[in-house]
Design a protein around this motif. Structure first.
Motif, PDB file in Angstrom:
ATOM      1  N   THR A 362      -3.284 -10.659   5.176  1.00 36.28           N
ATOM      2  CA  THR A 362      -2.561  -9.835   4.195  1.00 36.28           C
ATOM      3  C   THR A 362      -1.803  -8.681   4.847  1.00 36.28           C
ATOM      4  O   THR A 362      -0.778  -8.231   4.320  1.00 36.28           O
ATOM      5  CB  THR A 362      -3.532  -9.274   3.147  1.00 36.28           C
ATOM      6  OG1 THR A 362      -4.615  -8.595   3.794  1.00 36.28           O
ATOM      7  CG2 THR A 362      -4.096 -10.396   2.285  1.00 36.28           C
ATOM      8  N   LEU A 483       3.942 -11.489   0.583  1.00 41.26           N
ATOM      9  CA  LEU A 483       2.750 -10.764   0.124  1.00 41.26           C
ATOM     10  C   LEU A 483       2.011 -11.551  -0.951  1.00 41.26           C
ATOM     11  O   LEU A 483       0.773 -11.574  -0.989  1.00 41.26           O
ATOM     12  CB  LEU A 483       3.150  -9.388  -0.421  1.00 41.26           C
ATOM     13  CG  LEU A 483       3.464  -8.297   0.601  1.00 41.26           C
ATOM     14  CD1 LEU A 483       4.031  -7.068  -0.094  1.00 41.26           C
ATOM     15  CD2 LEU A 483       2.206  -7.930   1.384  1.00 41.26           C
ATOM     16  N   ARG A 487      -1.756 -13.306  -0.247  1.00 40.40           N
ATOM     17  CA  ARG A 487      -2.926 -12.944  -1.053  1.00 40.40           C
ATOM     18  C   ARG A 487      -3.668 -14.192  -1.533  1.00 40.40           C
ATOM     19  O   ARG A 487      -4.904 -14.230  -1.573  1.00 40.40           O
ATOM     20  CB  ARG A 487      -2.505 -12.088  -2.248  1.00 40.40           C
ATOM     21  CG  ARG A 487      -2.091 -10.680  -1.871  1.00 40.40           C
ATOM     22  CD  ARG A 487      -1.676  -9.875  -3.101  1.00 40.40           C
ATOM     23  NE  ARG A 487      -1.233  -8.540  -2.753  1.00 40.40           N
ATOM     24  CZ  ARG A 487      -2.026  -7.491  -2.580  1.00 40.40           C
ATOM     25  NH1 ARG A 487      -3.342  -7.657  -2.741  1.00 40.40           N
ATOM     26  NH2 ARG A 487      -1.564  -6.320  -2.277  1.00 40.40           N
TER      27      ARG A 487
END
Length: 492
Positions: A362, A483, A487
């Motif tokens: 991440t 992103l 995740r």
């Protein structure tokens, strides 16, 4: 830009040159530390695998560094991004065909042939009188380079214990660090001396020497291998055609041609997905095109990280020379900070486990987002090249690469772990396919954006400033989208 992998056919078995079995050798080197990877028989194999990637990486940074000088000498500014696009497309084809090459010649012969082809491509580049001829040389180089990097990742799975995979992946990725040191230095020095062709001349004998070295230390082919795999030519053709469609549109600043290229690429990609779904011979593991699967999230994350790096890396040397008055040597070294960050991140995070792995995955796109946003603001602003102006640019470049490096070894390892046993070889092959496709697509779209943004018309400082603003502003979307996919990967 990193082209940082097709395994041998699943029915081929390999034996080390000493005559001992691979499984037996692995049994004796099942420790997980760097010492287990870099000592004894594993150490020799690591040298051979990493050496091919190092050669490929050095070539990438030599080409990136000298390309502004090449354009000034033989022209072809509108084809600037094609140097990367053609090279990477050929690498995709080379990696896809490497299984066939391995079946016919074994690892030793495959490395020798790949190195020879790579050297021949370098010679074509060295004598090129025009950019189209240069692109032919880059095509041949890319084909040989595709073999080299495909062999590296494929052999990791075959000759190392699974516990060593993350470190072996990090070692192979770490060879881009060698490229960041050697490539800009070689390319920059020759460019400043006004003899950029000598940079390509220097690659040919090195490639031949490496081919001879690899041929003496790699395993032999098992003569008992009988079955043969097929290559998904239809999917490969559609994949390469989609990249070429955008590249063709990127050579012009005309918006209509740009849009036609994008639409054609989308149509070809949809056809690729449909053909892949019906084909017996797959290009990617099952579920690769289904948004809800773990493998799809992994591929999306890898692609977006690769696009982030590629979009920046190709044009940074040009921007630094035109807007910040850097010499070819320094522009090459500064641009290579991204790869240096990638290398440091890969080596640093290779030993991570448990929740630390999820954090690494991440953090990667987050650092990329911050870095790209900073470049959008900083790089288009012309300066006298003072360190006060260059330092934040350098930090942004390094940060983007560091983020990718922290996540990369764990993304590659997870690709091998989430696929079913019968598709392990296909999963290893997909690492190169996905990365190179993303790299080529990133290069093609980057060329489209900068040409439409003014690099050709009006050109000069004004056009370069506008092109830089459009490039980094547009490609900031890549780490932002990453992103989301990262995740999902971290939670899986």
């Amino acid at each position: 830009m990193h082209t940082r992998d097709v395994p041998p056919d699943r029915h081929l078995q390999f034996i080390p040159s000493s005559g001992a079995s691979v499984n037996e050798d692995i049994h004796h080197t099942s420790k997980t530390g760097w010492a287990a990877l870099l000592s004894g028989a594993n150490g020799v194999r690591s040298l051979a695998l990493a050496g091919g990637v190092a050669l490929h990486a050095i070539n990438v940074y030599i080409a990136t560094t000298i390309l502004p000088s090449v354009v000034r000498d033989i022209g072809g500014l509108d084809l600037y991004a094609w140097n990367t696009t053609v090279f990477v497309i050929a690498s995709i084809l080379g990696s896809a065909l490497s299984a066939k090459l391995l079946q016919q010649t074994g690892p030793r012969g495959a490395y020798a042939i790949a190195a020879t082809m790579f050297a021949f491509g370098a010679l074509i580049c060295a004598v090129s009188p025009s950019m189209p001829i240069m692109l032919i040389g880059r095509l041949v180089q890319g084909f040989g380079g595709g073999f080299l990097i495909a062999l590296a990742y494929a052999m990791i799975r075959l000759v190392f214990d699974e516990a060593l995979w993350p470190r072996a992946m990090a070692l192979v990725s770490g060879m881009w660090g060698v490229g960041t040191l050697v490539g800009p230095a070689v390319g920059g020095i020759f460019a400043e001396l006004g003899i950029w062709r000598a940079a390509f001349w220097s690659l040919a004998p090195v490639a031949i020497l490496f081919g001879l070295l690899a041929a003496t230390v790699l395993p032999k082919r098992d003569v008992r291998a009988t079955q043969r795999s097929s290559v998904p030519f239809a999917q490969l053709a559609l994949l390469m055609a989609s990249i070429l469609a955008i590249s063709a549109g990127s050579t012009s600043s005309d918006l209509t041609r740009n849009i036609i290229g994008i639409v054609a690429a989308v149509v070809l990609t949809v056809l690729l997905i449909n053909v892949e779904g019906r084909a017996r011979q797959k290009l990617l593991p099952l579920g690769s095109f289904h948004p809800t699967t773990a493998i799809a999230a992994l591929y999306a994350t890898m692609s977006l990280l690769a696009i982030t790096v590629t979009s920046s890396e190709i044009f940074v040397p040009l921007f630094l020379q035109v807007l910040h008055h850097q010499s070819p040597l320094w522009a090459g070294f500064l641009a290579a900070l991204m790869a240096a960050g990638w290398t440091l991140g890969s080596i640093t995070s290779a030993g991570a486990s448990g929740r630390s792995v999820s954090r690494m995955i991440t953090i990667g796109p987050l650092l990329g987002l911050v870095g790209m946003a900073a470049l959008t603001v900083l790089l288009p602003k012309a300066s006298g090249g003072t360190w006060l102006a260059l330092t934040p640019i350098c930090l942004a470049l390094f940060g983007i690469g560091l983020g990718v490096g922290l996540a990369w070894p764990h993304l590659l390892t997870r690709v091998l772990k989430v696929t079913i046993p019968s598709e392990q070889e296909l999963a290893a092959a997909s690492i190169t396919t996905i990365q190179l496709f993303a790299t080529a697509m990133g290069a093609a779209v980057a060329g489209l954006v900068v040409n439409a943004g003014g690099l050709i018309d009006p050109g000069g400082t004004e056009g370069t400033t506008s092109a830089a603003s459009w490039l980094f502003g547009t490609f900031t979307l890549a780490p932002l989208l990453c992103l989301v996919s990262a995740r999902r990967v971290a939670k899986a």
